[in-house]
Design a protein around this motif. Structure first.
Motif, PDB file in Angstrom:
ATOM      1  N   MET A 136      31.118-173.465  -7.398  1.00 35.82           N
ATOM      2  CA  MET A 136      32.449-173.615  -6.825  1.00 35.82           C
ATOM      3  C   MET A 136      32.982-172.272  -6.330  1.00 35.82           C
ATOM      4  SD  MET A 136      35.115-174.103 -10.002  1.00 35.82           S
ATOM      5  CE  MET A 136      36.448-174.196  -8.787  1.00 35.82           C
ATOM      6  N   LEU A 137      33.744-172.341  -5.227  1.00 32.21           N
ATOM      7  CA  LEU A 137      34.472-171.195  -4.718  1.00 32.21           C
ATOM      8  C   LEU A 137      35.876-171.237  -5.301  1.00 32.21           C
ATOM      9  CD1 LEU A 137      33.405-171.351  -0.959  1.00 32.21           C
ATOM     10  CD2 LEU A 137      32.524-169.816  -2.709  1.00 32.21           C
ATOM     11  N   ALA A 138      36.238-170.240  -6.070  1.00 32.94           N
ATOM     12  CA  ALA A 138      37.539-170.222  -6.746  1.00 32.94           C
ATOM     13  C   ALA A 138      38.467-169.267  -6.030  1.00 32.94           C
ATOM     14  CB  ALA A 138      37.371-169.839  -8.209  1.00 32.94           C
ATOM     15  N   SER A 139      38.884-169.647  -4.824  1.00 31.38           N
ATOM     16  CA  SER A 139      39.735-168.738  -4.041  1.00 31.38           C
ATOM     17  C   SER A 139      41.065-169.372  -3.667  1.00 31.38           C
ATOM     18  CB  SER A 139      38.996-168.290  -2.777  1.00 31.38           C
ATOM     19  OG  SER A 139      38.558-169.422  -2.038  1.00 31.38           O
ATOM     20  N   SER A 140      41.046-170.634  -3.200  1.00 33.39           N
ATOM     21  CA  SER A 140      42.287-171.295  -2.817  1.00 33.39           C
ATOM     22  C   SER A 140      43.060-171.735  -4.058  1.00 33.39           C
ATOM     23  CB  SER A 140      41.983-172.509  -1.941  1.00 33.39           C
ATOM     24  OG  SER A 140      41.317-173.505  -2.700  1.00 33.39           O
ATOM     25  N   ALA A 141      44.320-172.079  -3.857  1.00 33.44           N
ATOM     26  CA  ALA A 141      45.161-172.519  -4.980  1.00 33.44           C
ATOM     27  C   ALA A 141      44.583-173.770  -5.634  1.00 33.44           C
ATOM     28  CB  ALA A 141      46.587-172.777  -4.493  1.00 33.44           C
ATOM     29  N   SER A 142      44.105-174.708  -4.816  1.00 34.02           N
ATOM     30  CA  SER A 142      43.572-175.955  -5.363  1.00 34.02           C
ATOM     31  C   SER A 142      42.276-175.718  -6.134  1.00 34.02           C
ATOM     32  CB  SER A 142      43.327-176.969  -4.243  1.00 34.02           C
ATOM     33  OG  SER A 142      42.412-176.459  -3.290  1.00 34.02           O
ATOM     34  N   SER A 143      41.402-174.825  -5.601  1.00 31.55           N
ATOM     35  CA  SER A 143      40.145-174.571  -6.293  1.00 31.55           C
ATOM     36  C   SER A 143      40.379-173.797  -7.585  1.00 31.55           C
ATOM     37  CB  SER A 143      39.183-173.805  -5.381  1.00 31.55           C
ATOM     38  OG  SER A 143      39.687-172.519  -5.074  1.00 31.55           O
ATOM     39  N   ARG A 144      41.406-172.952  -7.607  1.00 35.15           N
ATOM     40  CA  ARG A 144      41.732-172.234  -8.832  1.00 35.15           C
ATOM     41  C   ARG A 144      42.227-173.193  -9.905  1.00 35.15           C
ATOM     42  NH1 ARG A 144      42.631-166.561  -8.316  1.00 35.15           N
ATOM     43  NH2 ARG A 144      41.941-165.816  -6.277  1.00 35.15           N
ATOM     44  N   GLU A 145      43.028-174.164  -9.490  1.00 34.13           N
ATOM     45  CA  GLU A 145      43.501-175.167 -10.438  1.00 34.13           C
ATOM     46  C   GLU A 145      42.327-175.972 -10.996  1.00 34.13           C
ATOM     47  OE1 GLU A 145      46.419-177.514  -8.462  1.00 34.13           O
ATOM     48  OE2 GLU A 145      47.893-175.889  -8.317  1.00 34.13           O
ATOM     49  N   ARG A 146      41.381-176.294 -10.110  1.00 33.79           N
ATOM     50  CA  ARG A 146      40.204-177.034 -10.554  1.00 33.79           C
ATOM     51  C   ARG A 146      39.386-176.204 -11.528  1.00 33.79           C
ATOM     52  NH1 ARG A 146      34.736-177.809  -7.649  1.00 33.79           N
ATOM     53  NH2 ARG A 146      33.749-179.423  -8.912  1.00 33.79           N
ATOM     54  N   PHE A 147      39.274-174.906 -11.250  1.00 36.91           N
ATOM     55  CA  PHE A 147      38.532-174.022 -12.141  1.00 36.91           C
ATOM     56  C   PHE A 147      39.178-173.999 -13.529  1.00 36.91           C
ATOM     57  CE2 PHE A 147      37.796-169.568 -13.675  1.00 36.91           C
ATOM     58  CZ  PHE A 147      36.438-169.711 -13.937  1.00 36.91           C
ATOM     59  N   GLU A 148      40.490-173.926 -13.570  1.00 37.49           N
ATOM     60  CA  GLU A 148      41.178-173.924 -14.857  1.00 37.49           C
ATOM     61  C   GLU A 148      40.976-175.244 -15.585  1.00 37.49           C
ATOM     62  OE1 GLU A 148      45.002-172.065 -15.331  1.00 37.49           O
ATOM     63  OE2 GLU A 148      44.953-171.286 -13.285  1.00 37.49           O
ATOM     64  N   ARG A 149      40.960-176.357 -14.838  1.00 39.63           N
ATOM     65  CA  ARG A 149      40.699-177.662 -15.469  1.00 39.63           C
ATOM     66  C   ARG A 149      39.291-177.700 -16.047  1.00 39.63           C
ATOM     67  NH1 ARG A 149      43.229-179.730 -10.810  1.00 39.63           N
ATOM     68  NH2 ARG A 149      41.213-180.473  -9.997  1.00 39.63           N
ATOM     69  N   LEU A 150      38.326-177.152 -15.320  1.00 37.77           N
ATOM     70  CA  LEU A 150      36.952-177.130 -15.801  1.00 37.77           C
ATOM     71  C   LEU A 150      36.822-176.301 -17.074  1.00 37.77           C
ATOM     72  CD1 LEU A 150      34.978-176.763 -12.446  1.00 37.77           C
ATOM     73  CD2 LEU A 150      34.902-178.713 -14.005  1.00 37.77           C
ATOM     74  N   LEU A 151      37.580-175.214 -17.154  1.00 35.66           N
ATOM     75  CA  LEU A 151      37.552-174.384 -18.361  1.00 35.66           C
ATOM     76  C   LEU A 151      38.072-175.144 -19.576  1.00 35.66           C
ATOM     77  CD1 LEU A 151      38.787-170.924 -17.026  1.00 35.66           C
ATOM     78  CD2 LEU A 151      36.515-171.453 -17.892  1.00 35.66           C
ATOM     79  N   ARG A 152      38.985-176.069 -19.334  1.00 33.73           N
ATOM     80  CA  ARG A 152      39.559-176.846 -20.444  1.00 33.73           C
ATOM     81  C   ARG A 152      38.796-178.137 -20.720  1.00 33.73           C
ATOM     82  NH1 ARG A 152      44.352-175.445 -17.560  1.00 33.73           N
ATOM     83  NH2 ARG A 152      44.413-177.547 -16.661  1.00 33.73           N
ATOM     84  N   SER A 153      37.871-178.499 -19.844  1.00 30.38           N
ATOM     85  CA  SER A 153      37.186-179.778 -19.963  1.00 30.38           C
ATOM     86  C   SER A 153      36.144-179.763 -21.078  1.00 30.38           C
ATOM     87  CB  SER A 153      36.501-180.132 -18.637  1.00 30.38           C
ATOM     88  OG  SER A 153      35.661-181.255 -18.797  1.00 30.38           O
ATOM     89  N   PRO A 154      36.080-180.827 -21.878  1.00 33.81           N
ATOM     90  CA  PRO A 154      35.038-180.908 -22.908  1.00 33.81           C
ATOM     91  C   PRO A 154      33.644-181.062 -22.310  1.00 33.81           C
ATOM     92  CG  PRO A 154      36.259-182.969 -22.772  1.00 33.81           C
ATOM     93  CD  PRO A 154      36.988-181.985 -21.909  1.00 33.81           C
ATOM     94  N   ASP A 155      33.571-181.403 -21.021  1.00 35.22           N
ATOM     95  CA  ASP A 155      32.271-181.545 -20.362  1.00 35.22           C
ATOM     96  C   ASP A 155      31.697-180.219 -19.896  1.00 35.22           C
ATOM     97  OD1 ASP A 155      32.284-184.313 -20.657  1.00 35.22           O
ATOM     98  OD2 ASP A 155      33.426-184.602 -18.815  1.00 35.22           O
ATOM     99  N   THR A 156      32.482-179.141 -19.973  1.00 35.12           N
ATOM    100  CA  THR A 156      32.016-177.823 -19.551  1.00 35.12           C
ATOM    101  C   THR A 156      31.556-177.034 -20.763  1.00 35.12           C
ATOM    102  OG1 THR A 156      33.556-177.783 -17.679  1.00 35.12           O
ATOM    103  CG2 THR A 156      32.646-175.683 -18.390  1.00 35.12           C
ATOM    104  N   ASP A 157      30.283-176.673 -20.778  1.00 38.36           N
ATOM    105  CA  ASP A 157      29.725-175.920 -21.901  1.00 38.36           C
ATOM    106  C   ASP A 157      29.857-174.416 -21.725  1.00 38.36           C
ATOM    107  OD1 ASP A 157      28.085-177.856 -23.844  1.00 38.36           O
ATOM    108  OD2 ASP A 157      27.930-178.610 -21.803  1.00 38.36           O
ATOM    109  N   GLY A 158      29.971-173.961 -20.482  1.00 43.35           N
ATOM    110  CA  GLY A 158      30.073-172.531 -20.253  1.00 43.35           C
ATOM    111  C   GLY A 158      30.331-172.216 -18.793  1.00 43.35           C
ATOM    112  N   VAL A 159      30.684-170.967 -18.513  1.00 43.49           N
ATOM    113  CA  VAL A 159      31.048-170.540 -17.162  1.00 43.49           C
ATOM    114  C   VAL A 159      30.393-169.198 -16.857  1.00 43.49           C
ATOM    115  CG1 VAL A 159      32.948-169.761 -15.685  1.00 43.49           C
ATOM    116  CG2 VAL A 159      33.252-171.764 -17.141  1.00 43.49           C
ATOM    117  N   MET A 160      29.879-169.077 -15.636  1.00 45.49           N
ATOM    118  CA  MET A 160      29.445-167.788 -15.092  1.00 45.49           C
ATOM    119  C   MET A 160      30.372-167.461 -13.935  1.00 45.49           C
ATOM    120  SD  MET A 160      25.349-168.613 -15.054  1.00 45.49           S
ATOM    121  CE  MET A 160      25.693-170.336 -14.622  1.00 45.49           C
TER     122      MET A 160
END
Length: 356
Positions: free
Chosen positions: A126-150
């Motif tokens: 994912m590209l985390a640059s726009s406001a919407s993509s940043r919000e999605r990134f934050e949701r992914l960080l909180r999601s139980p389906d996400t095990d880790g982030v690079m």
């Protein structure tokens, strides 16, 4: 969204108990087992399903916790569940989708996917640059389906760096963040590589050495400029011929033109990326300078274009594939609950015709 075996099992247990007081006696879940064993949910899942190598100690801890809690996912739940053990995110603070075809990035991703395939982890880019993509990134960080982030090439002023650092899921940075304290990152020895490049120019008798640097918001840019300054300081020379650019061909071309206008007699240039070095070669040719007779040029990266340039480019090689491999390896270790420490990969100078 797919459901894990323990989720399906828990749902069945709740229905069996009904709405009465027996609900408090719900069937234990895989999360309960993981907490009891002191491991991550992913490790507990792997230990229970024998899907990949888990240390004997952790496997025994999970087995013991499952036995103590009476955890036993039923076979129908296993059959309904997908085989996906987990998922990780590769986030890049950039606006251009074309980044995914960049030689640097594509080679790093190859190294990452090699490790994740063995670990049975899915990858989301994912590209985390726009406001919407940043919000999605934050949701992914909180999601139980996400095990880790690079997170690749974090900008110094990017608020997502703080968000990632404070996340409950493991986070590994590809490149040390410029600000803040990152415990888990993989980087290359940018400062040493740049210093070696400039020392090579000085060793060839060049004395009016300029630099084209990358964005000041990136740690890699800052470190490479420090290496440039280090080498000149040891030689008793001033590091005042510097133009900042953006790691692009066009940026390097413009920066080189400005340097020539400021110091027409310069005899060498260190560019902090191969793309900028290629742009510098174009500008030097436009201004009637011969490379390397009049001006020697050194880049940084060792991309394929370095060999294809005219003349072929002397450059600092950084190990792209190993870089991606080590980022993913560090993340898998964190997910598995293993200790890690920051890793700096070495660089080496590749000498070609632009600065023999």
């Amino acid at each position: 969204m797919s459901r894990s075996p323990d989720d399906v099992s828990q749902a069945g247990a709740s229905a069996a108990h009904g709405p009465g007081g027996d609900a408090a006696r719900r069937r234990p879940t895989l999360d309960d087992v993981a907490r009891r064993a002191g491991v991550s949910r992913t490790v507990a899942s792997r230990a229970m399903n024998n899907t990949r190598d888990v240390s004997a100690a952790k496997r025994e801890a999970v087995r013991q916790a499952a036995q103590e809690l009476g955890y036993a996912p039923n076979s129908s739940a296993r059959a309904l569940a997908t085989k996906r053990v987990g998922s990780v995110v590769l986030a890049v603070a950039d606006e251009e989708p074309a980044l995914f075809s960049d030689p640097f990035f594509s080679q790093v991703v190859v190294g990452i996917t090699t490790v994740l395939a063995r670990a049975e982890l899915d990858l989301t880019l994912m590209l985390a640059s726009s406001a919407s993509s940043r919000e999605r990134f934050e949701r992914l960080l909180r999601s139980p389906d996400t095990d880790g982030v690079m997170m690749m090439a974090p900008q110094g002023d990017d608020p997502l760096v703080r968000v990632a650092e404070n996340s409950a899921v493991p986070v590994v940075f590809g490149g040390r963040p410029l600000h803040g304290r990152a415990d888990h990152y993989v980087d290359v020895d940018n400062r040493s590589g740049a210093r070696e490049a400039v020392e090579h120019l000085l060793g060839a008798g060049r004395r009016r050495v300029a630099a084209i640097t990358g964005p000041a918001s990136l740690e890699a840019s800052v470190a490479r400029q420090r290496g440039f300054t280090d080498a000149l300081a040891v030689a008793g020379l001033r590091a005042d011929l510097v133009e900042e650019s953006d790691f692009s061909f066009t940026g390097g071309q413009g920066a080189m033109a400005r340097l020539l206008a400021a110091r027409p007699d310069l005899d060498a240039v260190f560019a902090a990326s191969d793309s900028m070095a290629a742009g510098a070669l174009r500008a030097l040719k436009t201004h009637g300078r011969s490379v390397p007779a009049d001006v020697a040029v050194v880049g940084f990266d060792d991309l394929p274009l370095a060999e294809q340039s005219d003349p072929p480019l002397t450059t600092v090689h950084q190990p792209f594939h190993a870089f991606g491999h080590e980022i993913a390896t560090m993340l898998v270790r964190l997910i598995d609950g293993e200790p890690t420490s920051p890793l700096i990969l070495p660089t080496r100078l590749i000498i070609r015709e632009s600065a023999p």
